[in-house]
Design a protein around this motif. Structure first.
Motif, mmCIF file in Angstrom:
data_model
loop_
_atom_site.group_PDB
_atom_site.id
_atom_site.type_symbol
_atom_site.label_atom_id
_atom_site.label_comp_id
_atom_site.label_asym_id
_atom_site.label_seq_id
_atom_site.Cartn_x
_atom_site.Cartn_y
_atom_site.Cartn_z
ATOM 1 N N GLU A 4 -1.167 33.128 60.623
ATOM 2 C CA GLU A 4 -0.178 34.246 60.229
ATOM 3 C C GLU A 4 -0.514 34.920 59.520
ATOM 4 O OE1 GLU A 4 2.972 34.067 61.516
ATOM 5 O OE2 GLU A 4 1.934 33.071 63.002
ATOM 6 N N GLU A 5 -1.728 34.716 58.639
ATOM 7 C CA GLU A 5 -2.173 35.820 57.355
ATOM 8 C C GLU A 5 -2.666 37.044 58.114
ATOM 9 O OE1 GLU A 5 -5.443 34.023 55.421
ATOM 10 O OE2 GLU A 5 -4.108 32.305 54.657
ATOM 11 N N HIS A 6 -2.762 37.096 59.533
ATOM 12 C CA HIS A 6 -3.392 38.335 59.791
ATOM 13 C C HIS A 6 -2.474 39.647 59.900
ATOM 14 C CE1 HIS A 6 -5.825 40.664 62.920
ATOM 15 N NE2 HIS A 6 -4.779 41.210 63.229
ATOM 16 N N MET A 7 -0.893 39.460 59.977
ATOM 17 C CA MET A 7 -0.120 40.537 59.739
ATOM 18 C C MET A 7 0.152 40.838 58.391
ATOM 19 S SD MET A 7 0.325 41.649 62.680
ATOM 20 C CE MET A 7 1.520 43.192 62.409
ATOM 21 N N GLU A 8 -0.006 39.963 57.554
ATOM 22 C CA GLU A 8 0.226 39.614 55.944
ATOM 23 C C GLU A 8 -0.843 40.648 55.458
ATOM 24 O OE1 GLU A 8 0.402 36.971 52.349
ATOM 25 O OE2 GLU A 8 1.039 35.903 53.995
ATOM 26 N N ASN A 54 -11.777 34.258 48.678
ATOM 27 C CA ASN A 54 -10.996 35.482 48.179
ATOM 28 C C ASN A 54 -11.156 36.597 49.433
ATOM 29 O OD1 ASN A 54 -9.759 37.404 46.759
ATOM 30 N ND2 ASN A 54 -10.978 36.944 44.760
ATOM 31 N N THR A 55 -10.046 37.061 49.641
ATOM 32 C CA THR A 55 -9.840 37.948 50.845
ATOM 33 C C THR A 55 -10.689 39.339 50.490
ATOM 34 O OG1 THR A 55 -7.796 37.128 51.043
ATOM 35 C CG2 THR A 55 -8.274 38.943 52.484
ATOM 36 N N LEU A 56 -10.554 39.871 49.258
ATOM 37 C CA LEU A 56 -11.395 40.879 48.777
ATOM 38 C C LEU A 56 -12.048 40.720 47.654
ATOM 39 C CD1 LEU A 56 -11.753 43.996 49.513
ATOM 40 C CD2 LEU A 56 -9.732 44.448 48.251
ATOM 41 N N GLN A 57 -13.441 40.770 47.624
ATOM 42 C CA GLN A 57 -14.238 40.596 46.453
ATOM 43 C C GLN A 57 -15.440 41.807 46.587
ATOM 44 O OE1 GLN A 57 -15.258 36.816 46.997
ATOM 45 N NE2 GLN A 57 -16.257 37.073 49.032
ATOM 46 N N HIS A 59 -12.358 33.419 66.574
ATOM 47 C CA HIS A 59 -13.665 33.742 65.855
ATOM 48 C C HIS A 59 -13.404 34.051 64.524
ATOM 49 C CE1 HIS A 59 -15.586 33.389 69.827
ATOM 50 N NE2 HIS A 59 -14.615 34.311 70.305
ATOM 51 N N ILE A 60 -12.442 34.043 63.856
ATOM 52 C CA ILE A 60 -12.275 34.242 62.440
ATOM 53 C C ILE A 60 -12.276 32.834 61.738
ATOM 54 C CG2 ILE A 60 -10.469 34.802 60.755
ATOM 55 C CD1 ILE A 60 -9.013 36.621 62.830
ATOM 56 N N LEU A 61 -13.024 32.698 60.847
ATOM 57 C CA LEU A 61 -13.250 31.554 59.916
ATOM 58 C C LEU A 61 -12.376 31.756 58.866
ATOM 59 C CD1 LEU A 61 -17.166 31.680 60.080
ATOM 60 C CD2 LEU A 61 -15.485 30.367 61.462
ATOM 61 N N HIS A 62 -12.345 32.845 57.770
ATOM 62 C CA HIS A 62 -11.454 32.983 56.733
ATOM 63 C C HIS A 62 -10.810 34.497 56.886
ATOM 64 C CE1 HIS A 62 -13.509 29.290 55.181
ATOM 65 N NE2 HIS A 62 -14.729 30.101 55.543
ATOM 66 N N SER A 63 -9.631 34.245 56.088
ATOM 67 C CA SER A 63 -9.206 35.871 56.080
ATOM 68 C C SER A 63 -10.014 36.688 55.434
ATOM 69 C CB SER A 63 -7.915 35.985 55.533
ATOM 70 O OG SER A 63 -6.810 35.279 56.600
ATOM 71 N N GLY A 64 -10.346 38.057 55.759
ATOM 72 C CA GLY A 64 -11.232 38.919 54.797
ATOM 73 C C GLY A 64 -10.705 40.149 55.064
ATOM 74 N N ILE A 65 -11.319 40.880 54.011
ATOM 75 C CA ILE A 65 -10.996 42.380 54.194
ATOM 76 C C ILE A 65 -12.551 43.164 53.808
ATOM 77 C CG2 ILE A 65 -9.755 44.596 53.402
ATOM 78 C CD1 ILE A 65 -7.551 42.893 52.821
ATOM 79 N N VAL A 66 -12.917 44.089 54.419
ATOM 80 C CA VAL A 66 -13.872 44.861 54.253
ATOM 81 C C VAL A 66 -13.561 46.400 54.048
ATOM 82 C CG1 VAL A 66 -16.371 45.649 54.931
ATOM 83 C CG2 VAL A 66 -15.980 43.420 54.932
ATOM 84 N N ILE A 67 -14.008 47.062 53.132
ATOM 85 C CA ILE A 67 -13.759 48.243 52.885
ATOM 86 C C ILE A 67 -15.106 49.253 52.859
ATOM 87 C CG2 ILE A 67 -12.485 50.232 51.393
ATOM 88 C CD1 ILE A 67 -10.677 48.080 50.490
ATOM 89 N N TYR A 121 -16.826 35.414 56.828
ATOM 90 C CA TYR A 121 -15.159 35.601 57.362
ATOM 91 C C TYR A 121 -15.339 35.393 58.913
ATOM 92 C CZ TYR A 121 -14.548 37.405 52.731
ATOM 93 O OH TYR A 121 -14.488 37.549 51.310
ATOM 94 N N VAL A 122 -16.130 35.823 59.476
ATOM 95 C CA VAL A 122 -15.936 35.754 61.159
ATOM 96 C C VAL A 122 -17.210 35.366 61.765
ATOM 97 C CG1 VAL A 122 -14.004 37.429 61.205
ATOM 98 C CG2 VAL A 122 -16.496 38.183 61.398
ATOM 99 N N GLU A 123 -17.189 35.249 62.953
ATOM 100 C CA GLU A 123 -18.277 35.189 63.489
ATOM 101 C C GLU A 123 -18.733 36.339 64.547
ATOM 102 O OE1 GLU A 123 -16.811 31.949 66.430
ATOM 103 O OE2 GLU A 123 -17.349 30.298 64.855
ATOM 104 N N ALA A 124 -19.908 36.404 65.059
ATOM 105 C CA ALA A 124 -20.322 37.913 65.456
ATOM 106 C C ALA A 124 -19.468 38.393 66.589
ATOM 107 C CB ALA A 124 -21.617 37.633 65.818
ATOM 108 N N ARG A 125 -18.948 37.313 67.311
ATOM 109 C CA ARG A 125 -18.221 37.775 68.496
ATOM 110 C C ARG A 125 -16.613 38.551 68.107
ATOM 111 N NH1 ARG A 125 -17.195 34.733 73.537
ATOM 112 N NH2 ARG A 125 -16.368 36.780 73.889
#
Length: 145
Positions: free
Chosen positions: A104-108, A2-5, A70-78, A34-38
């Motif tokens: 392509e999910e980046h812009m979405e 899930n992108t936002l949990q 370095h992105i593994l999965h799309s994610g959002i942190v707030i 969601y991402v690697e440290a880099r």
């Protein structure tokens, strides 16, 4: 994934400088897989080249294009900053939204969160939210606008 949990929401963070705020949301993207440290380096590089402050008390740090591998999965942190984070030029962010979008999910992902945050009423609700669940509900309702 899930992108936002709820584990991606950081409430009531004390004011800190923008690099610390970007590292905070970036490291949470790393911690939650969601991402690697880099990727966090790319977020800081993006901020140096161009501010990610979008107005309405919101900044959306994301990476330079050369770090997307370095992105593994799309994610959002707030991260919610009641006292704000100075993003320079008089711009103070009360919400710092770290995003990572795969392919392509980046812009979405970026446009969805930007649409939600373009309404001051939504931003106010997010800044005043007391629980992670409340934050998610505002974002999900905002996506349906």
């Amino acid at each position: 994934m899930n992108t936002l949990q709820e584990s991606n929401i950081i409430l009531n963070v004390a004011s800190e400088d923008k690099d610390a705020a970007i590292k905070r949301v970036g490291n949470k993207l790393v911690e939650n897989g969601y991402v690697e440290a880099r990727y966090v380096e790319g977020m800081l590089a993006r901020e140096e080249s161009m501010t990610t402050y979008i107005g309405n008390g919101v900044a959306i740090p994301h990476s330079m294009p050369e770090y997307v591998q370095h992105i593994l999965h799309s994610g959002i942190v707030i991260a919610q900053y009641p006292d704000g984070v100075d993003f320079g030029n008089g711009n103070v962010a009360n919400l710092v939204v770290g995003i990572a979008g795969k392919g392509e999910e980046h812009m979405e992902v970026l446009s969805k969160i930007a649409i939600v945050c373009s309404e001051q009423e939504n931003v106010d609700k997010l800044v005043n939210a007391k629980t992670a669940r409340e934050v998610i509900e505002v974002v999900e309702q905002g996506e349906d606008l």
